[in-house]
Design a protein around this motif. Structure first.
Motif, PDB file in Angstrom:
ATOM      1  N   ASP A  74       0.853  -1.186   0.000  1.00  0.00           N
ATOM      2  CA  ASP A  74       0.000   0.000   0.000  1.00  0.00           C
ATOM      3  C   ASP A  74       0.888   1.236   0.000  1.00  0.00           C
ATOM      4  O   ASP A  74       2.113   1.137   0.165  1.00  0.00           O
ATOM      5  CB  ASP A  74      -0.910  -0.009   1.232  1.00  0.00           C
ATOM      6  CG  ASP A  74      -2.156   0.845   1.041  1.00  0.00           C
ATOM      7  OD1 ASP A  74      -2.387   1.345  -0.085  1.00  0.00           O
ATOM      8  OD2 ASP A  74      -2.905   1.029   2.010  1.00  0.00           O
ATOM      9  N   GLY A 102      -3.365   5.225  -1.872  1.00  0.00           N
ATOM     10  CA  GLY A 102      -3.716   3.957  -2.508  1.00  0.00           C
ATOM     11  C   GLY A 102      -2.722   3.523  -3.562  1.00  0.00           C
ATOM     12  O   GLY A 102      -2.010   4.327  -4.150  1.00  0.00           O
ATOM     13  N   SER A 130      -3.060  -4.856  -3.575  1.00  0.00           N
ATOM     14  CA  SER A 130      -3.448  -3.984  -2.472  1.00  0.00           C
ATOM     15  C   SER A 130      -4.155  -4.844  -1.433  1.00  0.00           C
ATOM     16  O   SER A 130      -4.777  -5.845  -1.778  1.00  0.00           O
ATOM     17  CB  SER A 130      -4.427  -2.927  -2.996  1.00  0.00           C
ATOM     18  OG  SER A 130      -5.174  -2.372  -1.946  1.00  0.00           O
ATOM     19  N   ALA A 164     -10.118  -2.565   0.344  1.00  0.00           N
ATOM     20  CA  ALA A 164     -10.891  -1.617   1.151  1.00  0.00           C
ATOM     21  C   ALA A 164     -11.261  -2.199   2.506  1.00  0.00           C
ATOM     22  O   ALA A 164     -11.424  -1.465   3.477  1.00  0.00           O
ATOM     23  CB  ALA A 164     -12.147  -1.191   0.401  1.00  0.00           C
ATOM     24  N   GLU A 165     -11.421  -3.512   2.577  1.00  0.00           N
ATOM     25  CA  GLU A 165     -11.763  -4.161   3.842  1.00  0.00           C
ATOM     26  C   GLU A 165     -10.581  -4.998   4.336  1.00  0.00           C
ATOM     27  O   GLU A 165     -10.719  -6.134   4.755  1.00  0.00           O
ATOM     28  CB  GLU A 165     -13.028  -5.008   3.689  1.00  0.00           C
ATOM     29  CG  GLU A 165     -14.256  -4.153   3.471  1.00  0.00           C
ATOM     30  CD  GLU A 165     -15.564  -4.911   3.592  1.00  0.00           C
ATOM     31  OE1 GLU A 165     -15.575  -6.149   3.451  1.00  0.00           O
ATOM     32  OE2 GLU A 165     -16.584  -4.250   3.828  1.00  0.00           O
ATOM     33  N   ARG A 166      -9.424  -4.365   4.326  1.00  0.00           N
ATOM     34  CA  ARG A 166      -8.185  -5.041   4.688  1.00  0.00           C
ATOM     35  C   ARG A 166      -8.204  -5.575   6.112  1.00  0.00           C
ATOM     36  O   ARG A 166      -8.770  -4.950   7.006  1.00  0.00           O
ATOM     37  CB  ARG A 166      -6.996  -4.121   4.502  1.00  0.00           C
ATOM     38  CG  ARG A 166      -6.983  -2.949   5.456  1.00  0.00           C
ATOM     39  CD  ARG A 166      -5.951  -1.933   5.083  1.00  0.00           C
ATOM     40  NE  ARG A 166      -6.268  -1.431   3.767  1.00  0.00           N
ATOM     41  CZ  ARG A 166      -5.431  -0.751   3.006  1.00  0.00           C
ATOM     42  NH1 ARG A 166      -4.231  -0.471   3.418  1.00  0.00           N
ATOM     43  NH2 ARG A 166      -5.784  -0.340   1.817  1.00  0.00           N
ATOM     44  N   GLN A 205     -11.047   5.037  12.072  1.00  0.00           N
ATOM     45  CA  GLN A 205     -11.724   4.490  10.902  1.00  0.00           C
ATOM     46  C   GLN A 205     -12.832   3.516  11.315  1.00  0.00           C
ATOM     47  O   GLN A 205     -12.909   3.078  12.457  1.00  0.00           O
ATOM     48  CB  GLN A 205     -10.711   3.785   9.995  1.00  0.00           C
ATOM     49  CG  GLN A 205      -9.672   4.769   9.461  1.00  0.00           C
ATOM     50  CD  GLN A 205      -8.797   4.146   8.415  1.00  0.00           C
ATOM     51  OE1 GLN A 205      -9.282   3.680   7.404  1.00  0.00           O
ATOM     52  NE2 GLN A 205      -7.491   4.140   8.662  1.00  0.00           N
ATOM     53  N   ILE A 241     -16.718  -1.100   5.287  1.00  0.00           N
ATOM     54  CA  ILE A 241     -17.307  -0.024   4.495  1.00  0.00           C
ATOM     55  C   ILE A 241     -18.639   0.348   5.137  1.00  0.00           C
ATOM     56  O   ILE A 241     -19.481  -0.515   5.373  1.00  0.00           O
ATOM     57  CB  ILE A 241     -17.498  -0.453   3.021  1.00  0.00           C
ATOM     58  CG1 ILE A 241     -16.121  -0.754   2.414  1.00  0.00           C
ATOM     59  CG2 ILE A 241     -18.228   0.621   2.247  1.00  0.00           C
ATOM     60  CD1 ILE A 241     -16.171  -1.362   1.043  1.00  0.00           C
TER      61      ILE A 241
END
Length: 158
Positions: free
Chosen positions: A43, A47, A82, A85-87, A101, A156
Protein backbone atom coordinates in the motif's frame (compact mmCIF):
# COMPACT_ATOMS: atom_id res chain seq x y z
CA UNK A 1 7.49 -24.09 7.07
CA UNK A 2 4.95 -21.45 5.97
CA UNK A 3 5.97 -19.17 8.84
CA UNK A 4 9.65 -19.52 7.92
CA UNK A 5 8.85 -18.64 4.29
CA UNK A 6 6.79 -15.61 5.35
CA UNK A 7 9.60 -14.36 7.61
CA UNK A 8 12.28 -14.82 4.92
CA UNK A 9 10.16 -13.25 2.16
CA UNK A 10 9.27 -10.32 4.43
CA UNK A 11 12.99 -9.78 5.05
CA UNK A 12 13.80 -9.97 1.32
CA UNK A 13 11.00 -7.78 -0.06
CA UNK A 14 10.85 -5.03 2.56
CA UNK A 15 13.82 -3.07 1.12
CA UNK A 16 12.36 -3.28 -2.40
CA UNK A 17 8.91 -2.17 -1.25
CA UNK A 18 10.11 0.70 0.93
CA UNK A 19 12.54 1.96 -1.75
CA UNK A 20 9.52 2.49 -4.01
CA UNK A 21 7.67 4.48 -1.33
CA UNK A 22 5.25 1.63 -0.59
CA UNK A 23 4.51 -0.07 2.70
CA UNK A 24 4.41 -3.82 3.15
CA UNK A 25 1.00 -4.65 4.60
CA UNK A 26 1.15 -8.46 4.77
CA UNK A 27 2.80 -11.58 3.36
CA UNK A 28 1.00 -14.93 3.09
CA UNK A 29 2.24 -18.31 1.90
CA UNK A 30 -0.78 -20.58 1.59
CA UNK A 31 -1.93 -23.76 -0.10
CA UNK A 32 -5.18 -23.61 -2.05
CA UNK A 33 -6.15 -26.88 -3.64
CA UNK A 34 -2.95 -28.31 -5.06
CA UNK A 35 -1.28 -24.94 -5.61
CA UNK A 36 0.91 -22.82 -3.35
CA UNK A 37 0.50 -19.04 -3.39
CA UNK A 38 2.88 -16.34 -2.21
CA UNK A 39 0.76 -13.26 -1.64
CA UNK A 40 2.34 -9.91 -0.92
CA UNK A 41 0.07 -7.00 0.00
CA UNK A 42 1.41 -3.47 -0.50
CA UNK A 43 0.00 0.00 0.00
CA UNK A 44 0.93 3.68 -0.07
CA UNK A 45 -0.73 6.92 0.96
CA UNK A 46 -3.52 7.62 -1.51
CA UNK A 47 -3.72 3.96 -2.51
CA UNK A 48 -1.77 1.62 -4.72
CA UNK A 49 -2.21 1.70 -8.52
CA UNK A 50 -1.94 -1.02 -11.15
CA UNK A 51 1.32 0.56 -12.34
CA UNK A 52 2.65 0.29 -8.76
CA UNK A 53 1.68 -3.39 -8.63
CA UNK A 54 3.35 -4.10 -11.98
CA UNK A 55 6.53 -2.32 -10.83
CA UNK A 56 6.61 -4.23 -7.52
CA UNK A 57 5.79 -7.55 -9.20
CA UNK A 58 8.61 -7.19 -11.73
CA UNK A 59 11.24 -6.28 -9.14
CA UNK A 60 10.18 -8.87 -6.57
CA UNK A 61 9.85 -11.63 -9.18
CA UNK A 62 13.36 -10.87 -10.53
CA UNK A 63 14.84 -10.90 -7.03
CA UNK A 64 13.12 -14.19 -6.12
CA UNK A 65 14.45 -15.79 -9.32
CA UNK A 66 18.09 -15.10 -8.41
CA UNK A 67 18.25 -15.17 -4.61
CA UNK A 68 20.35 -18.03 -3.25
CA UNK A 69 19.41 -20.08 -1.36
CA UNK A 70 15.91 -20.14 -2.78
CA UNK A 71 13.50 -19.31 0.08
CA UNK A 72 10.75 -21.30 -1.67
CA UNK A 73 12.21 -24.40 -3.37
CA UNK A 74 8.80 -25.66 -4.53
CA UNK A 75 6.55 -24.29 -7.29
CA UNK A 76 4.29 -21.39 -6.30
CA UNK A 77 2.31 -18.53 -7.78
CA UNK A 78 3.29 -14.97 -6.92
CA UNK A 79 0.47 -12.50 -6.33
CA UNK A 80 1.05 -8.87 -5.41
CA UNK A 81 -1.91 -6.64 -4.65
CA UNK A 82 -3.45 -3.98 -2.47
CA UNK A 83 -4.83 -5.23 0.85
CA UNK A 84 -8.21 -3.87 -0.30
CA UNK A 85 -10.89 -1.62 1.15
CA UNK A 86 -11.76 -4.16 3.84
CA UNK A 87 -8.19 -5.04 4.69
CA UNK A 88 -7.50 -7.27 7.68
CA UNK A 89 -6.05 -5.69 10.79
CA UNK A 90 -3.68 -8.33 12.15
CA UNK A 91 -0.98 -6.54 14.10
CA UNK A 92 -0.97 -3.93 16.87
CA UNK A 93 0.47 -1.50 14.29
CA UNK A 94 -2.46 -2.21 11.94
CA UNK A 95 -4.92 -1.40 14.72
CA UNK A 96 -3.09 1.82 15.59
CA UNK A 97 -3.14 2.80 11.92
CA UNK A 98 -6.91 2.13 11.75
CA UNK A 99 -7.76 4.34 14.72
CA UNK A 100 -10.48 6.78 13.67
CA UNK A 101 -11.72 4.49 10.90
CA UNK A 102 -14.80 2.28 10.56
CA UNK A 103 -14.00 -1.35 11.44
CA UNK A 104 -15.57 -4.79 11.84
CA UNK A 105 -14.48 -6.85 14.84
CA UNK A 106 -15.40 -10.53 15.31
CA UNK A 107 -15.04 -12.05 18.76
CA UNK A 108 -14.29 -15.56 19.98
CA UNK A 109 -17.29 -15.31 22.30
CA UNK A 110 -20.12 -12.85 22.89
CA UNK A 111 -19.52 -9.62 24.77
CA UNK A 112 -22.69 -8.01 26.12
CA UNK A 113 -24.65 -10.51 24.00
CA UNK A 114 -22.90 -9.53 20.74
CA UNK A 115 -20.26 -11.49 18.81
CA UNK A 116 -19.65 -9.06 15.89
CA UNK A 117 -19.27 -5.29 16.19
CA UNK A 118 -19.01 -2.62 13.49
CA UNK A 119 -18.22 0.95 14.36
CA UNK A 120 -15.66 3.70 14.60
CA UNK A 121 -12.41 2.64 16.24
CA UNK A 122 -11.90 5.47 18.73
CA UNK A 123 -9.18 4.12 21.00
CA UNK A 124 -6.48 1.47 20.93
CA UNK A 125 -4.51 0.35 23.98
CA UNK A 126 -2.28 -2.64 24.66
CA UNK A 127 -5.23 -4.40 26.31
CA UNK A 128 -8.37 -3.27 24.46
CA UNK A 129 -10.09 -1.50 21.57
CA UNK A 130 -12.90 1.00 22.02
CA UNK A 131 -15.59 1.23 19.34
CA UNK A 132 -18.45 3.69 18.95
CA UNK A 133 -21.31 1.94 17.17
CA UNK A 134 -25.03 2.15 16.48
CA UNK A 135 -27.45 -0.25 18.13
CA UNK A 136 -30.49 0.36 15.94
CA UNK A 137 -30.66 4.15 16.35
CA UNK A 138 -28.83 4.51 19.66
CA UNK A 139 -25.15 5.45 19.81
CA UNK A 140 -23.17 3.15 22.07
CA UNK A 141 -19.56 2.52 23.00
CA UNK A 142 -17.90 -0.79 23.82
CA UNK A 143 -14.45 -1.65 25.12
CA UNK A 144 -13.30 -4.96 23.66
CA UNK A 145 -10.44 -6.82 25.37
CA UNK A 146 -7.77 -7.76 22.82
CA UNK A 147 -7.76 -11.40 23.91
CA UNK A 148 -11.43 -11.70 22.85
CA UNK A 149 -10.77 -10.57 19.25
CA UNK A 150 -10.84 -13.35 16.65
CA UNK A 151 -10.53 -11.06 13.60
CA UNK A 152 -10.58 -7.37 12.82
CA UNK A 153 -10.75 -5.58 9.48
CA UNK A 154 -11.67 -2.27 7.96
CA UNK A 155 -15.32 -2.08 6.97
CA UNK A 156 -17.31 -0.02 4.49
CA UNK A 157 -19.99 2.12 6.09
CA UNK A 158 -23.34 2.10 4.29
Amino acid sequence: MANDVVEKITELVTPIITAKGFSLWDVEFVKEGRDMFLRIFIDKPGGITMDDIVLATNEISEMLDVVDPDPIPQAYMLEISSPGAERPLKTPEDLEWAQGQYVHVSLYQKLDGVKDYEGDLVAVTDDALTLNYLDKTRKKSVEIPRDMIAKARLAIKF
